[in-house]
Design a protein around this motif. Structure first.
Motif, PDB file in Angstrom:
ATOM      1  N   SER A 445      17.565  68.431 -11.568  1.00  0.00           N
ATOM      2  CA  SER A 445      18.179  67.273 -10.913  1.00  0.00           C
ATOM      3  C   SER A 445      17.167  66.542 -10.032  1.00  0.00           C
ATOM      4  CB  SER A 445      19.375  67.724 -10.074  1.00  0.00           C
ATOM      5  OG  SER A 445      19.983  66.636  -9.441  1.00  0.00           O
ATOM      6  N   ILE A 448      14.634  64.747 -12.419  1.00  0.00           N
ATOM      7  CA  ILE A 448      15.227  63.590 -13.093  1.00  0.00           C
ATOM      8  C   ILE A 448      15.400  62.437 -12.118  1.00  0.00           C
ATOM      9  CG2 ILE A 448      17.334  62.752 -14.217  1.00  0.00           C
ATOM     10  CD1 ILE A 448      17.575  65.560 -15.479  1.00  0.00           C
ATOM     11  N   ASN A 449      15.814  62.738 -10.886  1.00  0.00           N
ATOM     12  CA  ASN A 449      15.943  61.696  -9.868  1.00  0.00           C
ATOM     13  C   ASN A 449      14.597  61.050  -9.563  1.00  0.00           C
ATOM     14  OD1 ASN A 449      18.702  61.295  -8.349  1.00  0.00           O
ATOM     15  ND2 ASN A 449      18.633  63.449  -8.938  1.00  0.00           N
ATOM     16  N   SER A 452      13.562  58.859 -12.531  1.00  0.00           N
ATOM     17  CA  SER A 452      14.357  57.633 -12.536  1.00  0.00           C
ATOM     18  C   SER A 452      13.888  56.675 -11.450  1.00  0.00           C
ATOM     19  CB  SER A 452      15.836  57.976 -12.335  1.00  0.00           C
ATOM     20  OG  SER A 452      16.630  56.823 -12.278  1.00  0.00           O
ATOM     21  N   GLU A 670      18.570  56.265 -17.803  1.00  0.00           N
ATOM     22  CA  GLU A 670      17.972  57.254 -16.895  1.00  0.00           C
ATOM     23  C   GLU A 670      18.771  57.363 -15.599  1.00  0.00           C
ATOM     24  OE1 GLU A 670      15.349  56.682 -20.028  1.00  0.00           O
ATOM     25  OE2 GLU A 670      16.216  55.135 -18.768  1.00  0.00           O
ATOM     26  N   SER A 671      19.281  56.239 -15.107  1.00  0.00           N
ATOM     27  CA  SER A 671      20.079  56.265 -13.870  1.00  0.00           C
ATOM     28  C   SER A 671      21.367  57.044 -14.080  1.00  0.00           C
ATOM     29  CB  SER A 671      20.402  54.837 -13.425  1.00  0.00           C
ATOM     30  OG  SER A 671      19.236  54.137 -13.088  1.00  0.00           O
ATOM     31  N   SER A 674      20.615  60.697 -14.285  1.00  0.00           N
ATOM     32  CA  SER A 674      20.327  61.200 -12.946  1.00  0.00           C
ATOM     33  C   SER A 674      21.612  61.434 -12.161  1.00  0.00           C
ATOM     34  CB  SER A 674      19.423  60.208 -12.198  1.00  0.00           C
ATOM     35  OG  SER A 674      19.251  60.596 -10.861  1.00  0.00           O
ATOM     36  N   ASN A 675      22.524  60.457 -12.195  1.00  0.00           N
ATOM     37  CA  ASN A 675      23.777  60.582 -11.448  1.00  0.00           C
ATOM     38  C   ASN A 675      24.652  61.708 -11.978  1.00  0.00           C
ATOM     39  OD1 ASN A 675      23.048  58.397  -9.860  1.00  0.00           O
ATOM     40  ND2 ASN A 675      24.080  56.905 -11.157  1.00  0.00           N
ATOM     41  N   ASN A 678      23.294  65.032 -10.996  1.00  0.00           N
ATOM     42  CA  ASN A 678      23.602  65.348  -9.600  1.00  0.00           C
ATOM     43  C   ASN A 678      24.980  65.991  -9.480  1.00  0.00           C
ATOM     44  OD1 ASN A 678      21.165  64.263  -8.784  1.00  0.00           O
ATOM     45  ND2 ASN A 678      22.019  62.275  -8.263  1.00  0.00           N
TER      46      ASN A 678
END
Length: 799
Positions: A445, A448-449, A452, A670-671, A674-675, A678
């Motif tokens: 996580s 990836i954040n 992004s 990608e966003s 990422s979300n 999370n």
């Protein structure tokens, strides 16, 4: 008998409220998460499988070895489809079709609406099976583009009226196109990459001599996405080879590097490696990641159940021993404990359905599309989910049941069992596994954040801030005057008309050149056409030479020999070293380089930089526009711009976007990943904490007398708390050691998909370890400190 056993199981469930709550909540959260992920995954896998001929439909993909790699494009020569039908009996039909967003005005009293339109020809009826509700849309009405609307639009705009034969308008830039409604069809399924609300039929085939149908020398004047319908029992792989052999014989030498791939219709949504802005696309790698995460979350929930059941089950060993003494068989005792497990899972499943029903609406809003397959409208999905639940229930409940059933009655009745319940080798292994899974997901996580954020904030080589984009428009004879008036608006620093803007395409067109580094390779050179203010408006960086000068008319016009002034990108110059000399004509390409600009990303950071050429034109009739705005004046500029637009183009629609928003949309996938990750991370850690809390609670209950004695002998709160926490922190350390190399390997493999990427930094692992340690200590301290501070008299009273 079953009724009696179920009644006993319910009493036990209600008697141990903490144990039951932790188990049910943990299972419910894990099951709900798995159901949501399963719904998303199954919907992704269902794309384009609903068509009657889906297994015979293929999209033609152009393939070329270029820019030191394989490049694919869905836009192939428009005459290819008709040529294939004429040349191969295996091709039953073909259709040129693509999805575009259009502004359509159904009501003259209302504004135009943005719709996704499927642009196709009449052979679409051979390919896709739509249900016709009204009209005769198969019959093309000549002289006008035919429009077919869906039931949803019919109910919205023509609920009490017959739409057939009505004229409506497409609004685009400065052009207005008439459409004739010829039919109404059932809503087009959401799970297709051709998702749209209307179909626009164009009669390409009515004029067989039109350029769109010509195919000479292996090419035709236009390109378009095309699909073919093969005959049943045709081997697609063998036919693809035959097609390419035929094409090599047809094409001239300049096109010999081209070839074609037949992509199954069912693979287009998930397995497309090319840009196709109109169609919706997913990613098979995301499906794999989601499936893995769902399995991990379910595994953590099941480990919680096994750990808590084993720890709590020690209290029931005397029950099992008495049953054995009075003659109960091992199988009967195991079935009794499995019934308990089934009860827990069924209650958790019912609660999970409640969580699911609330969550699925938010998921659909977040994904911005309806999920056709859900737990409530698919008997198959519900059945698979329920029977999967029973399987997991049996597998998960079998170990605690077997462990308790095999205890010798004599030892159980004497209480001669392990003094550290739940801390055996298997239990420790399960806890370590739980910690390791949570850490892997947490590290993933964070990474990836970061990736992004890197994509969103990376410098594209120009100033993307306070840059406004106007959509493509036909400026007519008013373009220069409009631009002059625009520059007088307070807050407008500069403006440029251009056939390129960020997040649109690499250029208005491309030039193919032989790569001087390898004669067998082809280079695609993107061509950006603009006016002379382009470099200044984007704030490009000049490496050598000069930019276009708006005060030099010759910079934006051809000279007497038809040579044009151009700017070359840094990458272009590094490849074509002989052509890097400025102010000297290049005869092969009819241009004169006047400057070299530092590379900027004319595509997203999801693709590697490629060479490009910028050329200026004075009178651009059709283009977009980029406007540099002074910070803090955005709203005032837009208000003034809208007034100016109505003054010059009162009957046309103004379309505008901020460039930073356009660039952000490039990384929407990608966003979202990422979300969603999370959320998954939070769930995994929550489940781990629930299980840890339960284990600590049961451990403290078994060691209360030991804690009391230590307190009487002078032990401090810190020492007692540390004594209880030590075993769990040791297991956490083992989890960190296991998770780190696994996460490092997996994330490096994932990041290989990005040409521009972050590194998997060492501090990511340190941060994840610290966060997990803090969370674990917080979970442990809630019970251990309370136990350490308790009055020892209460725990020793029975001694």
């Amino acid at each position: 008998m079953l009724h009696y056993e179920l009644k006993i199981a319910l009493r036990k469930l209600l008697k141990s409220k903490l144990y039951s709550s932790l188990n049910i909540v943990g299972l419910a959260v894990g099951l709900a998460a798995c159901l949501i992920i399963a719904t998303i995954v199954l919907n992704d896998l269902s794309y384009d499988k609903q068509w009657k001929n889906s297994n015979l439909l293929y999209k033609i993909i152009g393939v070329q070895s270029a820019n030191h790699g394989i490049e694919e494009t869905p836009n192939v020569y428009s005459g290819l489809g008709p040529a294939l039908v004429r040349s191969f009996p295996q091709v039953k039909s073909f259709c040129r079709m693509e999805v575009e967003q259009e502004k359509i005005k159904f009501d003259v009293t209302k504004d135009a609406v943005d719709l996704h339109a499927l642009l196709a020809e009449n052979t679409i009826w051979d390919m896709l099976d739509f249900t016709i509700i009204q009209g005769n849309p198969r019959q093309i009405r000549e002289g006008i583009d035919n429009l077919i609307i869906t039931r949803q639009l019919k109910d919205e705009y023509y609920k009490n009226d017959n739409p057939i034969g009505k004229i409506i308008y497409k609004i685009g830039g400065n052009d207005t196109t008439k459409y004739l409604i010829t039919g109404v069809i059932e809503n087009i399924p959401e799970n297709t990459h051709l998702r749209s609300q209307v179909i626009v039929l164009r009669d390409y085939l009515g004029n067989k001599n039109s350029p769109a149908n010509k195919f000479s020398g292996g090419s035709s004047p236009a390109v378009s996405p095309q699909y073919v319908l093969l005959s049943p029992h045709t081997n697609a792989a063998l036919f693809e080879k035959k097609l390419n052999t035929w094409y090599k014989a047809q094409c001239n030498k300049a096109l010999s590097n081209n070839s074609y791939h037949l992509q199954p219709m069912q693979d287009v949504y998930l397995r497309s490696n090319y840009a196709d802005p109109g169609s919706v696309h997913g990613n098979i790698d995301t499906v794999y990641v989601f499936s893995l995460v769902a399995a991990l979350i379910l595994l953590v929930a099941c480990i919680n159940y096994v750990n808590l059941s084993t720890a709590k089950g020690i209290e029931r060993m005397r029950e099992a021993a008495v049953s054995r003494v009075v003659g109960a068989e091992t199988g009967h005792i195991i079935s009794r404990f499995l019934l308990d497990a089934m009860l827990f899972f069924i209650i958790a499943f019912i609660i999970a359905i409640g969580f699911y029903s609330v969550s699925v609406r938010f998921v659909q809003e977040y994904l911005n599309n309806v999920l056709p397959v859900t737990l409530f409208n698919s008997i198959a999905l519900f059945g698979i989910s329920f029977f999967s639940l029973l399987f997991v229930c049996v597998v998960t409940g079998l170990y605690p049941a077997y462990m308790l059933a095999k205890i010798k009655p004599v030892n159980a009745l004497k209480g001669a069992v392990s003094q550290k319940p739940g801390m055996g080798i298997l239990k420790r292994g399960l806890i370590v596994t739980q910690f390791a899974i949570s850490l892997v997901v947490l590290i993933a996580s964070i990474t990836i954040n970061l990736q992004s954020r890197f994509l969103k904030n990376a410098d594209p080589g120009y100033d993307k801030n306070n840059l406004l984009q106007l959509g493509f428009a036909s400026w007519g004879d008013k373009g220069d005057d409009f631009k002059k008036e625009l520059l007088r608006i307070p807050g407008v620093e500069s403006a440029t008309r251009t056939n390129w803007y960020p997040a649109y395409a690499p250029g208005i067109m491309g030039i193919e050149m032989k790569d001087p580094r390898n004669e067998n390779e082809v280079l695609h050179i993107s061509l950006i056409q603009c006016d002379a203010d382009f470099p200044g408006t984007l704030k490009l960086h000049l490496k050598s030479g000069r930019f276009f000068d708006p005060n030099r008319p010759s910079d934006a016009t051809e000279d007497s020999l038809r040579y044009t002034k151009v700017l070359l990108s840094d990458t272009y110059v590094n490849i074509f070293k002989d052509e890097s000399r400025l102010d000297r004509p290049v005869a092969d390409y009819m241009h004169i380089p006047i400057g070299i600009v530092k590379d900027f990303h004319n595509e997203s950071f999801l693709k590697r930089e490629k060479p490009f050429i910028i050329t200026a034109y004075k009178d651009i009739k059709w283009s977009a526009m980029l406007i540099r705005v002074t910070p803090g004046t955005n709203n005032r500029v837009i208000t003034s711009l809208q007034k100016l637009w109505k003054q010059y183009y009162p009957a046309k629609t103004l379309s505008f976007n901020w460039v930073d928003d356009l660039l952000a949309s490039e990384y929407r996938k990608e966003s979202r990943l990422s979300n969603i990750f999370n959320i998954f991370t939070s769930l995994a850690i929550l489940l781990a904490c629930l299980g840890l809390f339960g284990l600590v609670t049961f451990t403290i209950e078994k060691r209360m007398k030991e804690i009391g004695i230590r307190k009487v002998l002078g032990a401090s709160v810190a020492s007692v708390s540390g004594l209880i926490s030590k075993d769990f922190l040791t297991l956490l350390a083992l989890g960190i050691l296991i998770a780190s190399p696994v996460a490092w390997y997996c994330l490096n493999r994932w990041l290989e998909n990005y040409p521009y990427r972050i590194n998997v930094y060492w501090w990511i692992f340190g941060l994840a370890a610290i966060l997990m340690t803090v969370i674990t200590l917080a979970t442990l301290s809630f019970k251990t400190i309370k136990a350490a501070m308790a009055n020892p008299v209460k725990s020793l009273r029975s001694e």
